[in-house]
Write a protein that holds these residues in place. Sequence first.
Motif, mmCIF file in Angstrom:
data_model
loop_
_atom_site.group_PDB
_atom_site.id
_atom_site.type_symbol
_atom_site.label_atom_id
_atom_site.label_comp_id
_atom_site.label_asym_id
_atom_site.label_seq_id
_atom_site.Cartn_x
_atom_site.Cartn_y
_atom_site.Cartn_z
ATOM 1 N N LEU A 148 -2.982 -7.096 -72.866
ATOM 2 C CA LEU A 148 -2.034 -6.194 -73.514
ATOM 3 C C LEU A 148 -1.961 -4.855 -72.784
ATOM 4 O O LEU A 148 -0.864 -4.335 -72.527
ATOM 5 C CB LEU A 148 -2.409 -5.989 -74.982
ATOM 6 N N ALA A 149 -3.110 -4.314 -72.424
ATOM 7 C CA ALA A 149 -3.138 -3.038 -71.697
ATOM 8 C C ALA A 149 -2.424 -3.152 -70.351
ATOM 9 O O ALA A 149 -1.705 -2.223 -69.940
ATOM 10 C CB ALA A 149 -4.582 -2.579 -71.501
ATOM 11 N N SER A 150 -2.600 -4.285 -69.689
ATOM 12 C CA SER A 150 -1.928 -4.509 -68.402
ATOM 13 C C SER A 150 -0.413 -4.563 -68.568
ATOM 14 O O SER A 150 0.329 -3.974 -67.776
ATOM 15 C CB SER A 150 -2.421 -5.807 -67.762
ATOM 16 N N TYR A 151 0.033 -5.279 -69.594
ATOM 17 C CA TYR A 151 1.476 -5.359 -69.859
ATOM 18 C C TYR A 151 2.049 -3.978 -70.159
ATOM 19 O O TYR A 151 3.137 -3.626 -69.678
ATOM 20 C CB TYR A 151 1.776 -6.310 -71.019
ATOM 21 N N LEU A 155 9.323 -7.889 -58.293
ATOM 22 C CA LEU A 155 7.868 -8.036 -58.192
ATOM 23 C C LEU A 155 7.181 -7.351 -59.374
ATOM 24 O O LEU A 155 6.250 -7.905 -59.965
ATOM 25 C CB LEU A 155 7.365 -7.455 -56.871
ATOM 26 N N ALA A 156 7.665 -6.173 -59.743
ATOM 27 C CA ALA A 156 7.092 -5.469 -60.898
ATOM 28 C C ALA A 156 7.254 -6.304 -62.167
ATOM 29 O O ALA A 156 6.340 -6.382 -62.993
ATOM 30 C CB ALA A 156 7.752 -4.100 -61.058
ATOM 31 N N SER A 157 8.407 -6.935 -62.330
ATOM 32 C CA SER A 157 8.632 -7.803 -63.492
ATOM 33 C C SER A 157 7.729 -9.026 -63.446
ATOM 34 O O SER A 157 7.140 -9.412 -64.460
ATOM 35 C CB SER A 157 10.090 -8.252 -63.549
ATOM 36 N N LEU A 158 7.616 -9.627 -62.284
ATOM 37 C CA LEU A 158 6.789 -10.820 -62.117
ATOM 38 C C LEU A 158 5.323 -10.536 -62.445
ATOM 39 O O LEU A 158 4.639 -11.361 -63.048
ATOM 40 C CB LEU A 158 6.903 -11.348 -60.688
ATOM 41 N N ILE A 171 5.409 -15.160 -68.055
ATOM 42 C CA ILE A 171 4.980 -15.600 -69.389
ATOM 43 C C ILE A 171 4.243 -16.933 -69.292
ATOM 44 O O ILE A 171 3.183 -17.112 -69.915
ATOM 45 C CB ILE A 171 6.184 -15.701 -70.347
ATOM 46 N N SER A 172 4.762 -17.851 -68.509
ATOM 47 C CA SER A 172 4.128 -19.171 -68.366
ATOM 48 C C SER A 172 2.723 -19.064 -67.788
ATOM 49 O O SER A 172 1.782 -19.680 -68.301
ATOM 50 C CB SER A 172 4.987 -20.074 -67.474
ATOM 51 N N VAL A 173 2.580 -18.285 -66.733
ATOM 52 C CA VAL A 173 1.265 -18.133 -66.101
ATOM 53 C C VAL A 173 0.305 -17.422 -67.052
ATOM 54 O O VAL A 173 -0.864 -17.814 -67.169
ATOM 55 C CB VAL A 173 1.388 -17.385 -64.755
ATOM 56 N N THR A 174 0.787 -16.408 -67.737
ATOM 57 C CA THR A 174 -0.072 -15.684 -68.680
ATOM 58 C C THR A 174 -0.552 -16.600 -69.800
ATOM 59 O O THR A 174 -1.742 -16.612 -70.132
ATOM 60 C CB THR A 174 0.662 -14.458 -69.264
ATOM 61 N N SER A 229 -4.772 -19.339 -72.426
ATOM 62 C CA SER A 229 -5.204 -20.544 -73.144
ATOM 63 C C SER A 229 -6.385 -21.203 -72.434
ATOM 64 O O SER A 229 -7.311 -21.696 -73.073
ATOM 65 C CB SER A 229 -4.054 -21.526 -73.326
ATOM 66 N N HIS A 230 -6.375 -21.175 -71.125
ATOM 67 C CA HIS A 230 -7.486 -21.732 -70.341
ATOM 68 C C HIS A 230 -8.758 -20.923 -70.602
ATOM 69 O O HIS A 230 -9.830 -21.480 -70.830
ATOM 70 C CB HIS A 230 -7.137 -21.720 -68.855
ATOM 71 N N HIS A 231 -8.629 -19.615 -70.609
ATOM 72 C CA HIS A 231 -9.774 -18.733 -70.872
ATOM 73 C C HIS A 231 -10.308 -18.950 -72.290
ATOM 74 O O HIS A 231 -11.529 -19.037 -72.485
ATOM 75 C CB HIS A 231 -9.381 -17.268 -70.664
ATOM 76 N N CYS A 232 -9.417 -19.023 -73.252
ATOM 77 C CA CYS A 232 -9.828 -19.216 -74.655
ATOM 78 C C CYS A 232 -10.528 -20.557 -74.861
ATOM 79 O O CYS A 232 -11.483 -20.668 -75.606
ATOM 80 C CB CYS A 232 -8.628 -19.110 -75.593
ATOM 81 N N ARG A 233 -10.047 -21.568 -74.168
ATOM 82 C CA ARG A 233 -10.627 -22.903 -74.297
ATOM 83 C C ARG A 233 -12.066 -22.938 -73.784
ATOM 84 O O ARG A 233 -12.923 -23.577 -74.365
ATOM 85 C CB ARG A 233 -9.760 -23.915 -73.550
#
Length: 93
Positions: free
Chosen positions: A5-8, A40-43, A78-81, A86-90
Amino acid sequence: MGIVLASYIALSIITFIFYAVDKSAARKSAQRISERTLHLASLLGGWPGAIIAQKTLRHKTKKQPFRIVFWITTIVNISVTVLLVSHHCRFSE
């Protein structure tokens, strides 16, 4: 999750500033910020700031090729995030 969230938020503020500087430069016929830099900033996660800038500054809203690439960068981010979170949470359980 807080770091995401802070990064976004940070990237959105930076991206909004990029759009504001580019809009000002466009009005003055000065050196512009490249579309590649804006994308790039958006990505990287600044797409919420880009959306706010597009709406409030009315910048980059009519150039269709730019908008298509912008939405692609947004969907990829959004997809990568989601995948990484989800990978981290798992694996954190």
